[in-house]
Design a protein around this motif. Structure first.
Motif, mmCIF file in Angstrom:
data_model
loop_
_atom_site.group_PDB
_atom_site.id
_atom_site.type_symbol
_atom_site.label_atom_id
_atom_site.label_comp_id
_atom_site.label_asym_id
_atom_site.label_seq_id
_atom_site.Cartn_x
_atom_site.Cartn_y
_atom_site.Cartn_z
ATOM 1 N N LEU A 95 7.436 -0.689 0.471
ATOM 2 C CA LEU A 95 8.218 0.365 1.127
ATOM 3 C C LEU A 95 7.931 0.479 2.619
ATOM 4 C CD1 LEU A 95 8.024 3.267 -1.495
ATOM 5 C CD2 LEU A 95 10.013 1.851 -0.935
ATOM 6 N N PHE A 96 6.666 0.339 3.011
ATOM 7 C CA PHE A 96 6.286 0.700 4.376
ATOM 8 C C PHE A 96 5.673 -0.431 5.194
ATOM 9 C CE2 PHE A 96 5.478 4.401 1.529
ATOM 10 C CZ PHE A 96 6.594 5.144 1.899
ATOM 11 N N GLY A 97 5.499 -1.613 4.596
ATOM 12 C CA GLY A 97 4.904 -2.717 5.335
ATOM 13 C C GLY A 97 3.384 -2.657 5.279
ATOM 14 N N PRO A 98 2.714 -3.680 5.811
ATOM 15 C CA PRO A 98 1.263 -3.768 5.657
ATOM 16 C C PRO A 98 0.476 -2.734 6.456
ATOM 17 C CG PRO A 98 2.073 -5.531 7.057
ATOM 18 C CD PRO A 98 3.282 -4.855 6.503
ATOM 19 N N TYR A 125 -4.083 -5.228 -1.486
ATOM 20 C CA TYR A 125 -2.941 -5.037 -2.389
ATOM 21 C C TYR A 125 -1.693 -4.575 -1.646
ATOM 22 C CZ TYR A 125 -6.353 -5.597 -6.088
ATOM 23 O OH TYR A 125 -7.324 -6.106 -6.916
ATOM 24 N N THR A 126 -1.868 -3.812 -0.579
ATOM 25 C CA THR A 126 -0.712 -3.403 0.219
ATOM 26 C C THR A 126 -0.109 -4.612 0.927
ATOM 27 O OG1 THR A 126 -1.730 -1.236 0.581
ATOM 28 C CG2 THR A 126 0.106 -1.824 2.008
ATOM 29 N N ALA A 127 -0.969 -5.465 1.487
ATOM 30 C CA ALA A 127 -0.478 -6.658 2.164
ATOM 31 C C ALA A 127 0.212 -7.605 1.194
ATOM 32 C CB ALA A 127 -1.631 -7.375 2.864
ATOM 33 N N LEU A 128 -0.328 -7.742 -0.002
ATOM 34 C CA LEU A 128 0.324 -8.595 -0.999
ATOM 35 C C LEU A 128 1.679 -8.019 -1.398
ATOM 36 C CD1 LEU A 128 -2.677 -9.608 -3.299
ATOM 37 C CD2 LEU A 128 -1.429 -11.061 -1.702
ATOM 38 N N GLY A 129 1.770 -6.699 -1.503
ATOM 39 C CA GLY A 129 3.054 -6.084 -1.791
ATOM 40 C C GLY A 129 4.054 -6.319 -0.680
ATOM 41 N N ALA A 130 3.582 -6.221 0.562
ATOM 42 C CA ALA A 130 4.467 -6.459 1.705
ATOM 43 C C ALA A 130 4.894 -7.916 1.784
ATOM 44 C CB ALA A 130 3.770 -6.048 2.998
ATOM 45 N N SER A 131 4.086 -8.827 1.234
ATOM 46 C CA SER A 131 4.382 -10.262 1.303
ATOM 47 C C SER A 131 5.002 -10.791 0.019
ATOM 48 C CB SER A 131 3.082 -11.041 1.584
ATOM 49 O OG SER A 131 2.430 -10.555 2.731
ATOM 50 N N VAL A 166 1.503 0.546 8.076
ATOM 51 C CA VAL A 166 1.704 1.923 7.617
ATOM 52 C C VAL A 166 1.367 2.034 6.134
ATOM 53 C CG1 VAL A 166 3.400 3.762 7.291
ATOM 54 C CG2 VAL A 166 3.444 2.377 9.381
ATOM 55 N N GLY A 167 1.729 1.000 5.369
ATOM 56 C CA GLY A 167 1.476 1.023 3.939
ATOM 57 C C GLY A 167 0.006 1.149 3.599
ATOM 58 N N THR A 168 -0.863 0.507 4.377
ATOM 59 C CA THR A 168 -2.303 0.603 4.112
ATOM 60 C C THR A 168 -2.794 2.034 4.277
ATOM 61 O OG1 THR A 168 -2.706 -1.695 4.774
ATOM 62 C CG2 THR A 168 -4.588 -0.194 4.826
ATOM 63 N N PHE A 169 -2.326 2.708 5.327
ATOM 64 C CA PHE A 169 -2.730 4.104 5.529
ATOM 65 C C PHE A 169 -2.171 5.002 4.430
ATOM 66 C CE2 PHE A 169 -3.344 2.456 9.842
ATOM 67 C CZ PHE A 169 -4.607 2.981 10.129
ATOM 68 N N VAL A 170 -0.949 4.722 3.993
ATOM 69 C CA VAL A 170 -0.370 5.492 2.891
ATOM 70 C C VAL A 170 -1.177 5.272 1.617
ATOM 71 C CG1 VAL A 170 1.661 5.740 1.414
ATOM 72 C CG2 VAL A 170 1.948 5.520 3.883
ATOM 73 N N THR A 171 -1.542 4.024 1.372
ATOM 74 C CA THR A 171 -2.355 3.706 0.193
ATOM 75 C C THR A 171 -3.691 4.435 0.230
ATOM 76 O OG1 THR A 171 -1.343 1.527 -0.079
ATOM 77 C CG2 THR A 171 -3.516 1.849 -1.054
ATOM 78 N N LEU A 172 -4.334 4.440 1.399
ATOM 79 C CA LEU A 172 -5.620 5.128 1.521
ATOM 80 C C LEU A 172 -5.469 6.628 1.316
ATOM 81 C CD1 LEU A 172 -7.271 3.233 4.506
ATOM 82 C CD2 LEU A 172 -8.032 3.266 2.126
ATOM 83 N N GLY A 173 -4.376 7.193 1.816
ATOM 84 C CA GLY A 173 -4.144 8.612 1.595
ATOM 85 C C GLY A 173 -4.021 8.939 0.115
#
Length: 235
Positions: A82-85, A182-188, A87-94
């Motif tokens: 949804l958000f890319g690697p 896992y966020t980066a793998l989702g983005a890729s 922004v997505g990483t920060f969302v995941t951490l939140g």
């Protein structure tokens, strides 16, 4: 006289309470993590429709889903999609920190009093001292160990009485590498041959090695402390 030496009826009540908590959590784990009764894809689609508020909405939703044992890698991959690697990483951490804090709070409310009663006054005091000294790093170490349910561990930490700030900070520190992976793998997901995917896999390998080392070292420290306790108790 310690609390564990109290009336048998009281002990049975606390044992039953802890057993019911464990049975409930185990059932939730099976239904959500194994049987997959929650439609994560459908929830992700609904969150994406919230527009600019989607990152905050996804973090809050991921926190709740994580507390119900939805696997973290699935939630993190959805964040990457949804958000890319970045922004997505920060969302995941939140979502991860929110989930850890929520689980620890619920575990503390549900099982801490019974755990203290069964441990007894002296053992409970010793455990509290251990948590004050090493609780934060126990959480960090657990997050590096592969194959352990973060939600189940957070419930257990809460039941043992770990302070919520230690749970939150420990989850933030310990979960950052895996959140990126896992966020980066989702983005890729559309191109797993991209440099970002290779970087994520390399980080995952490093985290797995560190996790194995952490588990081995923790086991050795536990055995040493048990041996020291036995020697100290010997007349």
């Amino acid at each position: 006289m310690t609390a564990i030496d109290g009336p048998p009826t009281s002990r049975r009540r606390h044992v039953l309470r802890l057993a019911l908590c464990l049975a409930f959590l185990s059932t939730m784990f099976y239904l959500v993590a194994i049987a997959r009764v929650i439609d994560v894809d459908g929830i992700r689609t609904l969150v994406a429709a919230t527009g600019p508020a989607a990152p905050l909405a996804y973090a809050a939703t991921a926190a709740l889903l994580g507390a119900t044992f939805v696997p973290g890698p699935i939630l993190a991959a959805g964040s990457g999609i949804l958000f890319g690697p970045l922004v997505g990483t920060f969302v995941t951490l939140g979502g991860t920190v929110g989930s850890a804090t929520c689980c620890a709070f619920l575990g503390r409310r549900a099982g801490h009093a019974s755990a203290r009663e069964l441990l007894g006054t002296h053992r409970a005091a010793a455990l509290d001292a251990q948590l004050r000294r090493r609780g934060l790093w126990a959480v960090v170490g657990q997050r590096f160990i592969p194959g352990v349910s973060d939600a189940m561990a957070a419930y257990l930490f809460g039941g043992l009485g770990i302070p919520l700030w230690q749970m939150a900070v420990g989850a933030l520190i310990g979960s950052t590498p895996r959140a990126f992976v896992y966020t980066a793998l989702g983005a890729s997901i559309g191109d797993l041959s991209a440099p970002l995917a290779y970087t994520a896999i390399a980080v995952w390998c490093v985290v797995a090695v560190l996790g194995a080392f952490t588990a081995h070292r923790g086991y050795r420290l536990w055995r040493r402390s048990r041996a020291d306790s036995t020697v100290a108790a010997t007349p």
